[in-house]
Scaffold this motif. Structure first.
Motif, PDB file in Angstrom:
ATOM      1  N   LEU A 315       0.825  -1.199   0.000  1.00  0.00           N
ATOM      2  CA  LEU A 315       0.000   0.000   0.000  1.00  0.00           C
ATOM      3  C   LEU A 315       0.865   1.256   0.000  1.00  0.00           C
ATOM      4  CD1 LEU A 315      -2.895  -0.871   2.494  1.00  0.00           C
ATOM      5  CD2 LEU A 315      -2.579  -1.533   0.106  1.00  0.00           C
ATOM      6  N   SER A 316       0.355   2.296  -0.632  1.00  0.00           N
ATOM      7  CA  SER A 316       1.070   3.563  -0.679  1.00  0.00           C
ATOM      8  C   SER A 316       0.963   4.280   0.660  1.00  0.00           C
ATOM      9  CB  SER A 316       0.474   4.451  -1.780  1.00  0.00           C
ATOM     10  OG  SER A 316      -0.819   4.908  -1.385  1.00  0.00           O
ATOM     11  N   ASP A 317       1.795   5.316   0.834  1.00  0.00           N
ATOM     12  CA  ASP A 317       1.741   6.072   2.082  1.00  0.00           C
ATOM     13  C   ASP A 317       0.391   6.745   2.266  1.00  0.00           C
ATOM     14  OD1 ASP A 317       4.809   6.766   3.418  1.00  0.00           O
ATOM     15  OD2 ASP A 317       4.685   5.676   1.547  1.00  0.00           O
ATOM     16  N   TYR A 318      -0.223   7.196   1.170  1.00  0.00           N
ATOM     17  CA  TYR A 318      -1.547   7.819   1.287  1.00  0.00           C
ATOM     18  C   TYR A 318      -2.598   6.781   1.677  1.00  0.00           C
ATOM     19  CZ  TYR A 318       0.035  12.308  -0.561  1.00  0.00           C
ATOM     20  OH  TYR A 318       0.660  13.521  -0.720  1.00  0.00           O
ATOM     21  N   GLU A 319      -2.506   5.584   1.129  1.00  0.00           N
ATOM     22  CA  GLU A 319      -3.442   4.532   1.524  1.00  0.00           C
ATOM     23  C   GLU A 319      -3.261   4.170   2.999  1.00  0.00           C
ATOM     24  OE1 GLU A 319      -4.296   1.843  -2.412  1.00  0.00           O
ATOM     25  OE2 GLU A 319      -2.252   1.821  -1.630  1.00  0.00           O
TER      26      GLU A 319
END
Length: 779
Positions: A315-319
Motif C-alpha cells: 500500500l502507498s503512504d496515502y493509503e
C-alpha cells in the motif's frame, strides 16, 4: 448526474491466497496426519464448542449419524475423528455430506440452518479434510507445519480491496472535510449496513442498491451546499477561475485522501467551467463539490497498493494514512498524516507505530472506541429494549443513556491505561463512572462518590455494592433481558458469542420459544427448566443458561437484587461448559468475571473482535492474521493499547495479495465505473485463447479473474443456445485443486475434470439466457 449502479464492482475484488500444491493419497489410508489435522483445524477451533451443542447424545441432532462425544470423555478425539471422517466420506451427487450439511446445500436441508459460509476459512478446512479422507489428488501434500502461520507471513486472505465508508465513517468524514460546527447527520439517513459478528463495517457485506444511490445523491447535494456556504474555510482567494482551480486541488486532495491526478484535475475544471458559465462561480464550485462527494475516490477507501512482484502488493503512504485514520478516528487523515504521507514517512513499522500511538492518545479516538464497544457488547439495542412500565417506571430514556455512557467511559478509561490498560481491568474494576441519575437508579450510597470527570459523571467506588466490572453494567444487563425479568439465555449467549467467540446455532425451526407467565415468586431457574429437559433445547442451552444463571442477582433493568421477594437469597451459581480454557463453576457475576479476566479464550476472542472491527473482515480465529495478532496481544500482557497498535504492525496492514499482472487504477471520479475484463487466457492452455465450447446446447466461456502464480480464479459464463429450457451441468478441465466456488456446486469426476451444476437461482436457463459462476484453485 453520476452513475452509481456499478459502484459495487469496486468492492468485488476476490481474495488471492497461496495454497498448497498437490500429491496423491490413498482413499483407504487417507493422509498420515489426518487426526492431527482434524484436531487442530476442525475440532479444537470449532466443532468442540459449536457443533457439539446439537450433535451430542442429548442434543437436537442426537438422532443423526453424527453424534459427538464431549471433549472430557476418554477417547473423545479419536472417536469423533472417526465419526466426522465417515460423514466426510459419504457423498450426495458427488459432494461430501460434511460440506453439504453445515452450508445448508443438502437437498434435505440442515436442522441447524446455514452455519458455514463457502467463502470462510472454516469451510476451506472442512473441504481439505474431506479431500484428505477421500483420497483427492493433492490433499496430503503440505504438512501442518507448512500450513501454520509464520510471525511475519502475509495472511493468504489479505486481498486488495476498496472499502466503502460506513455511515459512521461517512458522517465523521463530512464533519472533518467540511469543517462543520455540528455533527453530520447525512450518514444516519443512509440505509443501514449488514451486521456481521456484531460489526457494521465488514467490507464483503457492503453493496450499492437503488435506495443507497438516491440517498447518496441527496446527501452529496446538501453537503456541497454546506461547503460553499462556508467557502472561506476552504479558500481565501478572490472568486474566479484561478481560485476555482485552487479549490479543486485542495478540496479534492482532502476529499479523495490523496492528490488529484492531472486528468482528474482537468475533468473537474471542465465541470466547473460548464456550470459557472451559466450559473456563476458559487454554483460551479457547488457542482464540483457534489461530484467529488459522489466519486468512488471519496466513497471508497483504497487498499490496492503497488505491485511488487509475485502477486504481492504494498500500500502507498496515502493509503496507509487513510488506514490509520479510519482505524483510530473513524474519519479522514489530519494535516499531520497528510504531510507524512506526502513526505513518504508512513511505510515503516516504526513510523506506523508512532502515528498509531499519537492518534490513540488523541481525544479524537474516543468516538472510535465508543463505536467498537457499542457494537461488540450489543449496546446499540439498549435505547429500544422494551421494559414493562408497570414494573420499571423509573427506567427512563435518561437512565438508558446514562447506562450506555457508563460502559463507554469505563472502556475509555481502561484504554487510557487506568489500572494498566489490560483486558482484565475491564472485568475486575472496582469502580465505575456514572452520572448522579444513574447512581441513584443503582441505589449507590452518596458516600461512594468521587471526583467529577470530563463527561460530567463521577467516579464511584463499588467495593461492597455487589457491582464491579463491565458485566455488572446496566447497559448490558438491561439489554440482555426480557421486559419483565432477567434472561439467563440472552446474558449467557452474550458471554458465549461476544466474549468467547463461540457462536451458537439458531433455535430449531418450529420450536415454541414462549416461557411460562411470570410468577414473581418463582426463580428464573425454574422458569427456564424446560431448556434442560427438552432434548431439542438442552444441547444449545447448556452452553448459555448455566452462564446466564450467574447474573441472577441483577433484575431486568440491571439493579442489584440479591434476595427473592420471599427474602431468600438468590441462587447465582453458574458454570461454563465446553470452552477450551475457561471451564468450571462460579457464583455471581464477580466470580464469573474473575474467570473471564484470566481466560486465554477471552483474550484470543478480544483480539479477534478487534481484527474484525479494525480490518473490516468477517474472519475467524484460524486465519493467519488472527493468530499473529493474538500472539502479539499475549506478549504485551494483554494490553489493550498495545493490541490496537499491533493492528498496524501485522503484514496485512501494509501488504495485499492480488493478480500478478498489474490491475487498473481506480476508475475516474465522474462517470460509470468500468469493470476490467482480463484476457481469456486459461492456465494450462499455453497462453492461447480458446474458443467457447458448447456442451449439449450450452455454450461455455471462461475468463481469468485473477492469477497469482500459486493459484488463480476464473469467471465462467454459461449460455443456453438450445431452443428449450435446460438445467445446466458442465464439465471443465481444471488445473490444480479447487478451494472455492460461487454460484455453482462442483464435484471432481475424473483426473482434473470438475463437474459444475447451477444452484437454485441460476440452475435453469431459458433459451438464449445466461448464468455466471466462478471458482478459485491452487496449483
Amino acid at each position: 448526474m453520476l452513475t452509481f449502479r456499478r459502484l459495487v464492482a469496486l468492492g468485488a475484488l476476490f481474495s488471492t491466497a497461496v495454497f498448497l500444491p498437490a500429491c496423491t493419497a490413498s482413499s483407504d489410508a487417507g493422509c498420515p496426519d489426518d487426526l492431527e489435522f482434524f484436531r487442530t483445524q476442525m475440532w479444537e477451533p470449532t466443532m468442540s464448542t459449536q457443533c457439539i451443542a446439537c450433535h451430542s447424545a442429548s442434543g437436537a441432532a442426537k438422532g443423526t449419524r453424527m453424534v459427538l462425544l464431549s471433549p472430557d470423555e476418554p477417547g473423545a478425539l479419536e472417536e469423533n475423528f472417526m465419526t466426522v471422517r465417515a460423514m466426510a466420506r459419504e457423498k450426495v451427487d458427488g459432494t461430501s455430506l460434511l460440506l453439504l450439511k453445515p452450508t445448508g446445500l443438502h437437498p434435505a436441508g440442515h436442522g441447524g440452518g446455514k452455519l458455514v459460509a463457502q467463502t470462510s476459512t472454516l469451510y476451506t478446512n472442512f473441504q481439505r479434510f474431506a479431500d484428505r479422507v477421500n483420497g483427492t489428488p493433492g490433499a496430503c501434500e503440505g504438512s501442518l507445519q507448512q500450513m501454520a502461520c509464520t510471525p511475519e507471513g502475509l495472511d493468504p486472505t489479505a486481498r486488495r480491496q476498496l472499502r466503502m465508508l460506513t455511515r459512521f465513517e461517512y458522517d465523521n468524514t463530512l464533519k472533518d472535510l467540511l469543517y462543520l460546527d455540528t455533527e453530520s447527520k447525512w450518514g444516519q439517513a443512509l440505509p443501514a449496513e449488514e451486521v456481521v459478528h456484531g460489526f457494521d463495517n465488514t467490507a464483503d457485506a457492503r453493496a450499492v442498491g437503488q435506495l443507497l444511490t438516491d440517498k447518496l445523491l441527496t446527501a452529496s447535494e446538501q453537503a456541497a451546499a454546506a461547503a460553499v456556504a462556508k467557502l472561506s474555510r476552504h479558500v481565501s482567494c478572490a472568486p474566479g477561475e484561478a481560485c476555482a482551480r485552487t479549490y479543486i486541488q485542495d478540496f479534492g486532495a482532502r476529499a479523495f485522501r490523496a492528490p488529484l491526478a492531472a486528468e482528474d484535475l482537468s475533468r473537474y475544471q471542465t465541470l466547473y467551467a460548464s456550470v459557472a458559465s451559466e450559473d456563476g462561480y458559487l454554483k460551479g464550485l457547488e457542482a464540483v463539490t457534489t461530484a467529488m462527494l459522489l466519486s468512488p475516490h471519496f466513497l471508497y477507501r483504497s487498499e490496492l497498493g503497488q505491485h511488487q512482484g509475485n502477486g504481492r502488493y504494498v500500500l502507498s503512504d496515502y493509503e496507509l494514512a487513510s488506514e490509520l485514520s479510519y482505524l483510530f478516528w473513524g474519519s479522514m487523515p489530519d494535516a499531520d498524516l497528510f504531510a507524512k504521507a506526502k513526505a513518504g514517512q508512513l511505510h515503516t513499522p516504526e513510523q506506523l507505530a508512532a502515528e498509531a500511538r499519537r492518534m490513540l492518545a488523541s481525544p479524537r479516538s474516543r468516538p472510535m472506541l465508543d463505536h467498537f464497544v457499542s457494537q461488540w457488547l450489543d449496546l446499540e439495542k439498549l435505547a429500544q429494549t422494551p421494559k414493562d412500565p408497570s414494573l420499571f417506571a423509573d427506567f427512563t430514556p435518561a437512565v438508558r443513556a446514562a447506562m450506555k455512557e457508563e460502559t463507554l467511559s469505563l472502556f475509555n478509561a481502561v484504554v487510557r491505561q487506568e489500572g494498566g490498560g489490560h483486558l482484565a481491568d475491564l472485568f475486575t474494576a472496582e469502580y465505575t463512572y456514572a452520572s448522579d441519575t444513574l447512581a441513584a437508579f443503582y441505589r449507590l450510597p452518596s458516600s461512594l462518590a468521587g471526583s467529577t470527570v470530563s463527561t460530567g459523571s463521577r467516579r464511584w467506588e463499588l467495593t461492597g455494592t455487589g457491582r464491579g466490572g463491565i458485566l455488572s453494567h446496566g447497559s448490558i444487563l438491561a439489554t440482555q433481558a426480557t421486559a419483565q425479568v432477567a434472561s439467563p439465555v440472552r446474558r449467557g449467549r452474550l458471554v458465549r458469542e461476544r466474549l468467547l467467540c463461540q457462536p451458537l446455532p439458531p433455535a430449531p425451526p418450529g420450536l415454541n420459544l414462549e416461557l411460562p407467565t411470570v410468577d414473581p415468586g418463582m426463580p428464573n431457574r425454574e422458569r427456564f427448566s424446560e431448556h434442560s429437559s427438552n432434548p431439542s433445547c438442552s444441547a444449545c442451552h447448556k452452553m448459555m443458561d448455566p452462564i446466564g444463571f450467574g447474573f441472577e442477582q441483577f433484575n431486568s433493568v440491571g439493579r442489584f437484587e440479591p434476595k427473592l421477594a420471599n427474602g431468600a437469597q438468590v441462587d447465582a451459581s453458574g458454570e461454563i461448559l465446553a470452552s477450551p480454557s475457561t471451564q468450571g463453576t462460579f457464583t455471581g457475576v464477580e466470580e464469573l468475571q474473575d474467570k473471564l479476566a484470566d481466560s486465554p479464550d477471552v483474550q484470543q476472542c478480544f483480539s479477534l473482535q478487534w481484527l474484525r472491527f479494525g480490518y473490516g473482515v468477517s474472519g475467524d480465529d484460524s486465519t493467519c492474521a488472527a493468530t499473529q495478532l493474538s500472539e502479539r496481544f499475549r506478549q504485551s500482557a494483554t494490553s489493550i493499547p498495545e493490541l490496537l497498535v499491533s493492528l498496524t504492525q501485522l503484514p496485512r496492514f501494509t501488504q495485499r495479495w492480488g493478480a500478478v499482472a498489474a490491475m487498473p487504477a481506480p476508475p475516474p471520479p465522474t462517470g460509470t465505473i468500468p469493470v476490467p475484463t482480463p484476457p481469456e487466457t486459461i492456465p494450462g492452455t499455453g497462453g492461447q485463447t480458446p474458443q467457447p465450447p458448447t456442451m449439449g446446447g450450452v455454450q461455455v466461456s471462461t475468463k481469468v479473474q485473477d492469477d497469482w502464480g500459486g493459484g488463480y480464479c476464473h469467471n465462467v459464463k454459461v449460455t443456453n443456445t438450445s431452443s428449450s429450457e435446460t438445467n445446466w451441468r458442465i464439465s471443465l478441465q481444471v488445473e490444480g485443486t479447487i478451494f472455492n466456488a460461487w454460484n455453482a456446486t462442483y464435484k471432481l469426476t475424473g483426473a482434473g475434470v470438475v463437474e459444475f451444476t447451477g444452484v437454485d437461482w441460476n440452475g435453469r436457463l431459458s433459451p438464449g439466457n445466461s448464468a455466471s459462476f466462478g471458482f478459485c484453485a491452487s496449483r
